[in-house]
Write a protein that holds these residues in place. Structure first.
Motif, PDB file in Angstrom:
ATOM      1  N   MET A  13      37.001  31.544  53.023  1.00  0.00           N
ATOM      2  CA  MET A  13      37.003  31.561  51.099  1.00  0.00           C
ATOM      3  C   MET A  13      38.038  32.742  50.827  1.00  0.00           C
ATOM      4  O   MET A  13      37.914  33.342  50.374  1.00  0.00           O
ATOM      5  CB  MET A  13      35.532  31.852  51.413  1.00  0.00           C
ATOM      6  CG  MET A  13      34.887  32.376  50.448  1.00  0.00           C
ATOM      7  SD  MET A  13      32.903  32.099  49.903  1.00  0.00           S
ATOM      8  CE  MET A  13      32.832  33.925  50.086  1.00  0.00           C
ATOM      9  N   PRO A  14      39.630  31.827  50.326  1.00  0.00           N
ATOM     10  CA  PRO A  14      39.982  32.576  50.142  1.00  0.00           C
ATOM     11  C   PRO A  14      39.377  32.824  48.248  1.00  0.00           C
ATOM     12  O   PRO A  14      38.014  32.091  47.577  1.00  0.00           O
ATOM     13  CB  PRO A  14      41.026  31.583  49.574  1.00  0.00           C
ATOM     14  CG  PRO A  14      40.521  30.200  49.481  1.00  0.00           C
ATOM     15  CD  PRO A  14      39.175  30.235  50.810  1.00  0.00           C
ATOM     16  N   LEU A  15      39.494  34.083  47.700  1.00  0.00           N
ATOM     17  CA  LEU A  15      39.285  34.782  46.871  1.00  0.00           C
ATOM     18  C   LEU A  15      40.690  34.648  45.775  1.00  0.00           C
ATOM     19  O   LEU A  15      41.012  35.189  45.498  1.00  0.00           O
ATOM     20  CB  LEU A  15      37.774  36.137  46.796  1.00  0.00           C
ATOM     21  CG  LEU A  15      37.494  36.228  47.827  1.00  0.00           C
ATOM     22  CD1 LEU A  15      36.457  37.612  47.620  1.00  0.00           C
ATOM     23  CD2 LEU A  15      35.920  35.705  47.299  1.00  0.00           C
ATOM     24  N   THR A  16      39.886  34.323  44.615  1.00  0.00           N
ATOM     25  CA  THR A  16      40.863  35.019  43.756  1.00  0.00           C
ATOM     26  C   THR A  16      40.662  36.481  42.907  1.00  0.00           C
ATOM     27  O   THR A  16      39.264  36.715  43.033  1.00  0.00           O
ATOM     28  CB  THR A  16      40.522  34.337  42.233  1.00  0.00           C
ATOM     29  OG1 THR A  16      40.897  32.822  42.690  1.00  0.00           O
ATOM     30  CG2 THR A  16      42.247  33.735  41.239  1.00  0.00           C
ATOM     31  N   THR A  17      41.417  37.153  42.957  1.00  0.00           N
ATOM     32  CA  THR A  17      41.914  38.302  42.388  1.00  0.00           C
ATOM     33  C   THR A  17      42.264  38.187  40.706  1.00  0.00           C
ATOM     34  O   THR A  17      43.467  37.994  40.727  1.00  0.00           O
ATOM     35  CB  THR A  17      42.813  39.864  43.602  1.00  0.00           C
ATOM     36  OG1 THR A  17      43.546  39.659  43.759  1.00  0.00           O
ATOM     37  CG2 THR A  17      41.948  39.334  44.334  1.00  0.00           C
ATOM     38  N   SER A  18      41.546  39.604  40.021  1.00  0.00           N
ATOM     39  CA  SER A  18      42.374  39.515  38.554  1.00  0.00           C
ATOM     40  C   SER A  18      42.218  40.570  38.285  1.00  0.00           C
ATOM     41  O   SER A  18      41.248  40.822  39.379  1.00  0.00           O
ATOM     42  CB  SER A  18      41.741  38.140  37.857  1.00  0.00           C
ATOM     43  OG  SER A  18      40.119  38.106  38.261  1.00  0.00           O
TER      44      SER A  18
ATOM     45  N   HIS B  20      37.387  40.185  33.094  1.00  0.00           N
ATOM     46  CA  HIS B  20      37.770  38.747  33.957  1.00  0.00           C
ATOM     47  C   HIS B  20      37.026  37.903  32.845  1.00  0.00           C
ATOM     48  O   HIS B  20      37.523  36.457  33.660  1.00  0.00           O
ATOM     49  CB  HIS B  20      36.664  38.866  34.898  1.00  0.00           C
ATOM     50  CG  HIS B  20      36.996  39.625  35.880  1.00  0.00           C
ATOM     51  ND1 HIS B  20      37.926  39.898  36.815  1.00  0.00           N
ATOM     52  CD2 HIS B  20      36.418  41.463  36.208  1.00  0.00           C
ATOM     53  CE1 HIS B  20      38.507  41.085  37.358  1.00  0.00           C
ATOM     54  NE2 HIS B  20      37.475  41.995  36.974  1.00  0.00           N
ATOM     55  N   VAL B  21      36.244  38.025  31.705  1.00  0.00           N
ATOM     56  CA  VAL B  21      36.151  37.170  30.888  1.00  0.00           C
ATOM     57  C   VAL B  21      37.038  37.099  29.619  1.00  0.00           C
ATOM     58  O   VAL B  21      37.710  38.370  28.974  1.00  0.00           O
ATOM     59  CB  VAL B  21      34.798  37.437  30.388  1.00  0.00           C
ATOM     60  CG1 VAL B  21      33.760  35.960  31.632  1.00  0.00           C
ATOM     61  CG2 VAL B  21      33.559  38.325  30.206  1.00  0.00           C
TER      62      VAL B  21
ATOM     63  N   ARG C  21      31.211  26.704  45.140  1.00  0.00           N
ATOM     64  CA  ARG C  21      32.825  28.116  45.845  1.00  0.00           C
ATOM     65  C   ARG C  21      32.594  28.865  44.730  1.00  0.00           C
ATOM     66  O   ARG C  21      32.667  29.159  43.751  1.00  0.00           O
ATOM     67  CB  ARG C  21      34.512  26.761  45.496  1.00  0.00           C
ATOM     68  CG  ARG C  21      35.387  27.111  46.308  1.00  0.00           C
ATOM     69  CD  ARG C  21      36.593  26.751  46.388  1.00  0.00           C
ATOM     70  NE  ARG C  21      37.292  27.396  45.166  1.00  0.00           N
ATOM     71  CZ  ARG C  21      38.299  28.127  46.085  1.00  0.00           C
ATOM     72  NH1 ARG C  21      38.529  28.137  47.527  1.00  0.00           N
ATOM     73  NH2 ARG C  21      38.528  29.017  45.008  1.00  0.00           N
ATOM     74  N   ILE C  22      33.450  29.669  46.014  1.00  0.00           N
ATOM     75  CA  ILE C  22      32.681  31.552  45.027  1.00  0.00           C
ATOM     76  C   ILE C  22      34.361  31.167  44.444  1.00  0.00           C
ATOM     77  O   ILE C  22      35.483  31.502  45.711  1.00  0.00           O
ATOM     78  CB  ILE C  22      32.629  32.486  45.635  1.00  0.00           C
ATOM     79  CG1 ILE C  22      31.100  32.290  46.129  1.00  0.00           C
ATOM     80  CG2 ILE C  22      32.524  33.423  45.201  1.00  0.00           C
ATOM     81  CD1 ILE C  22      30.578  33.855  46.987  1.00  0.00           C
ATOM     82  N   GLU C  23      34.994  31.381  43.177  1.00  0.00           N
ATOM     83  CA  GLU C  23      36.226  31.106  43.405  1.00  0.00           C
ATOM     84  C   GLU C  23      36.779  33.140  42.452  1.00  0.00           C
ATOM     85  O   GLU C  23      37.504  33.531  43.787  1.00  0.00           O
ATOM     86  CB  GLU C  23      36.342  31.185  41.230  1.00  0.00           C
ATOM     87  CG  GLU C  23      37.655  30.754  40.814  1.00  0.00           C
ATOM     88  CD  GLU C  23      39.053  30.180  41.684  1.00  0.00           C
ATOM     89  OE1 GLU C  23      38.145  29.327  42.277  1.00  0.00           O
ATOM     90  OE2 GLU C  23      40.067  30.459  41.880  1.00  0.00           O
ATOM     91  N   ARG C  24      35.551  33.739  42.756  1.00  0.00           N
ATOM     92  CA  ARG C  24      35.891  35.320  42.674  1.00  0.00           C
ATOM     93  C   ARG C  24      34.856  36.334  42.731  1.00  0.00           C
ATOM     94  O   ARG C  24      33.750  35.567  41.860  1.00  0.00           O
ATOM     95  CB  ARG C  24      36.534  35.898  40.882  1.00  0.00           C
ATOM     96  CG  ARG C  24      37.837  35.803  41.165  1.00  0.00           C
ATOM     97  CD  ARG C  24      38.572  36.192  39.646  1.00  0.00           C
ATOM     98  NE  ARG C  24      38.301  34.682  38.457  1.00  0.00           N
ATOM     99  CZ  ARG C  24      38.854  34.948  36.901  1.00  0.00           C
ATOM    100  NH1 ARG C  24      39.283  35.979  37.089  1.00  0.00           N
ATOM    101  NH2 ARG C  24      38.586  33.935  36.240  1.00  0.00           N
ATOM    102  N   LEU C  25      35.041  36.789  43.100  1.00  0.00           N
ATOM    103  CA  LEU C  25      34.014  37.818  43.605  1.00  0.00           C
ATOM    104  C   LEU C  25      34.339  39.339  42.869  1.00  0.00           C
ATOM    105  O   LEU C  25      35.016  40.272  43.468  1.00  0.00           O
ATOM    106  CB  LEU C  25      32.936  37.780  45.276  1.00  0.00           C
ATOM    107  CG  LEU C  25      32.032  38.775  46.010  1.00  0.00           C
ATOM    108  CD1 LEU C  25      31.075  37.891  45.217  1.00  0.00           C
ATOM    109  CD2 LEU C  25      32.481  39.054  47.133  1.00  0.00           C
TER     110      LEU C  25
ATOM    111  N   PRO D 216      34.246  38.863  50.725  1.00  0.00           N
ATOM    112  CA  PRO D 216      33.194  38.974  50.384  1.00  0.00           C
ATOM    113  C   PRO D 216      32.868  39.811  51.204  1.00  0.00           C
ATOM    114  O   PRO D 216      31.236  39.867  51.339  1.00  0.00           O
ATOM    115  CB  PRO D 216      33.116  37.804  50.591  1.00  0.00           C
ATOM    116  CG  PRO D 216      34.246  36.724  51.694  1.00  0.00           C
ATOM    117  CD  PRO D 216      35.025  38.197  51.828  1.00  0.00           C
TER     118      PRO D 216
ATOM    119  N   LEU E 216      33.605  32.190  35.347  1.00  0.00           N
ATOM    120  CA  LEU E 216      35.044  32.826  34.555  1.00  0.00           C
ATOM    121  C   LEU E 216      36.215  32.155  35.400  1.00  0.00           C
ATOM    122  O   LEU E 216      37.247  32.031  35.445  1.00  0.00           O
ATOM    123  CB  LEU E 216      35.386  34.683  35.674  1.00  0.00           C
ATOM    124  CG  LEU E 216      34.269  35.347  36.741  1.00  0.00           C
ATOM    125  CD1 LEU E 216      34.326  36.297  37.085  1.00  0.00           C
ATOM    126  CD2 LEU E 216      33.737  36.217  34.947  1.00  0.00           C
TER     127      LEU E 216
END
Ligand code: SF4
Ligand code: SF4
Lengths: 358, 537
Positions: free
Chosen positions: A1-6, A10-11, B325-329, B343, B362
């Motif tokens: 599960m690729p996660l986006t980081t930022s 975040h809002v 789908r979890i986009e950002r955790l 995760p 988000l």
């Protein structure tokens, strides 16, 4: 599960530059409507010419500067500049006047300085001043308000004049145009007349004289329709403040200082200095206060700085109007204060939390 | 009588999204397969392990002790076997690994012996603080500052007000809200203890007006307590930030570089107060905390009582995620929390929220436009900074100017980035600029040190040379004196004097150099100096 980081936050609030610009355009609507009602179709044609010219000029410059066209055109800032400039032009300006003004505003004053956000001077006002200096005759020929005009031009007739210089048969340009109330005031005061006499000459239209009996300030102040146009922009401006698109500091400081200084002189000698109401509701004051001086890019940054900036414009406006060479002077006042902005920004920093005091 | 509230400049109202996770009461947690306990879960020095791999531990047993004044011990959060001590990925913005103790739970969750304090009022404040320290309690609001230090006002300072921070101004997070609703009695217990430790005159419990249930529950719980008041404050971000909250409740402004202590106030998160209660009255060290598990990717968002060290993906699975789908955790809230790289990272003491966000929660970052100097950022800044100017100077690396515009007063709340219509990531620039300045200061110190060393070596060589020269002269003049006896005495004396004065000058010079010390040390080792201590009012 690729996660986006930022990175935080975040809002983001949904407000965007585009939205800010569109709101400004929307707020101009009441003023523009009243303007058209009093001065005829010329403004509509001018706005369309200016908008087209602005989009072409902006696109060309963006392409030359290799910037993403969609993103930067989409911010709508060029449209705002175009409309503000069109509003400053006399309604019967030939098309090439408008195009030249827009060219200077967009290409020179904005894009050559680095585009939106980097221009030190208000683009619309730069365009206006270039025109005023280069084409003084065309720039000071204003139509009388339609209800007073001896001849009501149709849309096609206006278009024919703007694009081809063709006047309806039997009419001369001089017969059509008239000095603005500010011109009249200035010239007549120069000839030794008193404010009361001049006011009598300015005359009142039906709507305003009716209103005058109810609300005594109208009709007697800016002269013939001008106060209505100003009222329209005032309304739009208040709405912008309510929507928090602009802050209150600049308009309040500018109108406040103009009212104070004109009030002081009017009290001192009411026969030679027009009342504050006249000054507030004539010329392009409300347009200037809410839509031109508040241009964020070229205004001062901090709240106290904005108070100083607005007050500066108000005072310059009065000084140039009364003692300077031009009857109305929003453009000069704004541009002069633009020059002072770096100093203001340096001097007026807000007190940072936890510093000094207490 | 309604309490007078003050205000601070700026602040914003981001969408709250809080209701989603308050439908269910605080949920228990299934024991995970593995507990990963980082040694560094707090501000300060990491803890040092006192167990070895293969050792059996009980729940609440000390497994790593505090290694300095600013440090906190770590306890086993369940009974089981230590399977390893070593580097493991931890929740940190860098995405790096750090030393952790890994425990495989035996499923019994058996406590070590707990030693509740019978009557804490008989204990001296310092003894109380010690117990709180041993219990490994750090600020649970998110910062993770060891609590016992906060409860130590020093000798000369008297604390007027204890503020219990139940504001929870970040969107999505509801762990304090639920704690106040369900465990108000524990918070009350904590308040009593902390007040005793601080000898604080009054206690104010601040709760934002978007948490009416928590407000009522706390009010009932503290009814009858002397000079304790639950204060309803308007919802505004970042009001939960300590200095802003102190301002709102007391009207006092904590000075720059200062602490709340400087104005006679101590702020404690409500969760921390509950942990203090447990440590004293139940003898339980900090082994679990309430965590909000939320976001649209979670099927059943709720708050859970979670053992420290539990992998976050297990929590999400227990809350019926990931349905989308979890986009950002994100650990923490969307305003100040940070995005995780994977995760399966463990919950640590400062994990207040696990936000499994979908693209809808988000929205993706929009393209950055030029700053139009609209001033929205300055209007939103709770510290009254001018972010647009700071941005300009950070971007152009004009670091001196950035400091002049008080870069170091920025609390990195993100309010400016939030409102910016040009989508400029302002806070990110400020973080980088701060980092750059720190690096620059460190390098400057290093090079200053090197320069000083070089210079003093030069001086020493010169001095030695001068001394040799003096000796030579001395000898020579002595010989001369022997040869020419008639002029001898006077000349020798003159030569001596000359040599001496030359040496003195060299010594003096060296002394002066040493006395200079090195610049940049005035503000303490970590903080870079601020050249412009401007009083701007
Ligand atoms: S909010 Fe953004 S665009 Fe507006 S002044 Fe600040 S940085 Fe510039
Ligand atoms: S992040 Fe810093 S500059 Fe931006 S609003 Fe918060 S305190 Fe002000």
């Amino acid at each position: 599960m690729p996660l986006t980081t930022s990175t935080s936050p975040h809002v983001r609030s949904p407000a965007s530059v585009t939205e800010v610009m569109l709101q400004v355009l929307l707020a101009l609507v009441p003023g523009i409507g009243i303007y058209i009602w009093f001065f005829g179709w010329g403004l509509v044609i001018n706005i369309v010419i200016a908008a087209c010219a602005a989009l072409v000029a902006e696109s060309a410059m963006l392409m030359i500067r290799k910037r993403p066209l969609r993103q930067y055109l989409g911010d709508c800032s060029a449209l705002v500049t175009a409309v503000l400039l069109a509003l400053a032009l006399p309604p019967l300006s030939p098309w090439w006047i408008t195009v030249i003004g827009v060219f200077f505003a967009i290409v020179v004053a904005k894009q050559l300085y680095g585009g939106l956000g980097f221009n030190p001077f208000n683009p619309a006002m730069v365009g206006y001043v270039v025109l005023l200096v280069s084409f003084p005759v065309q720039m000071t020929s204003w139509l009388p308000i339609s209800t007073f005009s001896s001849y009501d031009m149709s849309f096609l007739e206006v278009a024919a004049f703007i694009f081809g210089g063709q006047l309806p048969p039997g009419l001369t340009f001089d017969a059509l145009t008239e000095a603005t109330p500010l011109d009249t005031l200035k010239n007549n005061l120069g000839q030794g007349n008193t404010v009361t006499e001049i006011r009598a000459q300015l005359g009142l239209d039906d709507v305003t004289s009716l209103l005058l009996s109810v609300i005594p300030i109208f009709g007697a102040i800016g002269g013939k329709g001008w106060e209505w146009v100003n009222a329209g922009f005032l309304l739009g401006g208040l709405w912008l403040i309510y929507r928090r698109i602009i802050g209150w500091h600049i308009p309040v400081a500018m109108l406040g200082s103009l009212a104070l200084i004109s009030g002081a002189f009017a009290l001192y000698d009411p026969e030679h200095y027009a009342s504050p109401m006249f000054h507030l509701f004539s010329g392009a004051v409300m347009l200037g206060a809410f839509f031109i001086a508040t241009d964020p890019v070229t205004a001062a940054a901090s709240a106290p700085g904005r108070l100083a900036y607005g007050a500066g414009i108000g005072i310059l406006l009065y000084v140039i109007r009364v003692w300077g060479g031009y009857p109305d002077s929003i453009a000069f006042s704004v541009l002069l204060m633009n020059m002072v902005v770096p100093i203001i920004d340096d001097r007026f920093k807000p007190r940072v939390f936890g510093h000094g005091r207490k | 009588m309604k309490r007078r509230l003050w205000s601070f400049h700026g602040g914003i109202h981001p969408a709250q999204h809080k209701v989603v996770s308050t439908h269910l009461p605080i949920q228990p947690q299934r024991l995970p397969q593995r507990l990963v306990l980082p040694l560094h879960q707090h501000i300060g020095e990491p803890a040092e392990p006192v167990v070895k791999a293969g050792e059996r531990v009980l729940k609440g047993q000390l497994i790593a002790h505090a290694s300095g004044y600013v440090s906190a011990p770590v306890h086993a959060s369940s009974s089981g076997v230590v399977t390893g001590i070593g580097e493991a990925p931890i929740p940190h913005p860098s995405g790096l690994s750090a030393p952790c103790i890994v425990i495989e739970p035996d499923g019994e969750d058996r406590w070590a012996e707990r030693l509740p304090v019978e009557n804490y009022r008989e204990l001296a404040p310092s003894a109380l603080r010690n117990i709180i320290r041993e219990a490994g309690i750090v600020g649970l609001g998110g910062a993770g500052f060891p609590s016992y230090i906060k409860l130590n006002p020093g000798h000369h300072k008297s604390i007027k007000t204890l503020i219990l921070n139940g504001v929870e101004c970040e969107p999505f997070i509801t762990c304090d809200d639920m704690l106040m609703r369900e465990r108000a009695a524990e918070i009350r217990g904590g308040i009593e203890i902390i007040r005793h430790a601080l000898q604080a005159e009054e206690c104010l419990i601040a709760i934002e007006d978007n948490k009416p249930a928590a407000f009522e529950s706390m009010r009932t719980a503290v009814a009858g307590m002397d000079r304790v008041e639950v204060v309803r404050v308007p919802t505004l971000y970042p009001q939960g930030s300590e200095k802003q909250l102190v301002r709102v409740l007391t009207g006092k402004e904590v000075p720059r570089d200062g602490l709340c202590l400087n104005v006679g106030v101590v702020c404690v998160n409500v969760g921390t107060a509950a942990a203090v209660h447990r440590a004293i009255h139940l003898g339980e060290p900090l082994v679990s905390r309430i965590v909000t598990v939320t976001g649209s990717a979670v099927g059943r968002p709720c708050n859970m009582e979670v053992l420290i060290g539990t992998p976050m993906n297990e929590l999400i699975a227990q809350c019926e995620g990931a349905v989308e789908r979890i986009e950002r955790l994100i650990m923490g809230g969307p305003m100040m929390g940070f995005a995780l790289h994977r995760p399966d990272l463990p919950v640590i003491k400062t994990t207040n929220c696990v936000l499994a966000a979908t693209a809808a929660d988000l929205p993706p970052v929009r393209p950055v436009m030029p700053c139009i100097r609209c001033g929205a950022c300055a209007d939103a800044c709770p510290v009254n900074l001018l972010p647009q100017q700071l941005y300009w100077y950070s971007k152009t690396k004009d670091l001196d100017k950035a400091q002049e515009y008080d870069l170091f007063d920025c609390i990195e709340c993100g309010a400016c980035s939030y409102v910016c219509p040009s989508n400029i990531p302002l806070v990110q620039y400020f973080r980088y600029a701060k980092g750059d300045i720190w690096t620059r200061e460190r390098e400057k110190e290093k090079s200053d040190l090197a320069r000083q060393r070089h210079e003093s070596r030069q001086k020493r060589l010169e001095r030695e040379k001068a001394e040799r020269e003096a000796k030579r002269q001395q000898k020579k003049s002595a010989l001369d004196a022997a040869a020419t006896a008639e002029r001898g005495q006077a000349q020798a004396a003159a030569a001596m004097q000359q040599a001496e004065s030359r040496r003195d000058a060299a010594l003096q010079e060296a002394e002066k150099r040493r006395g200079e010390g090195w610049p940049g040390r005035k503000d303490g080792a970590d903080a870079p100096p601020r050249e412009n201590d401007r009083e701007s009012n």
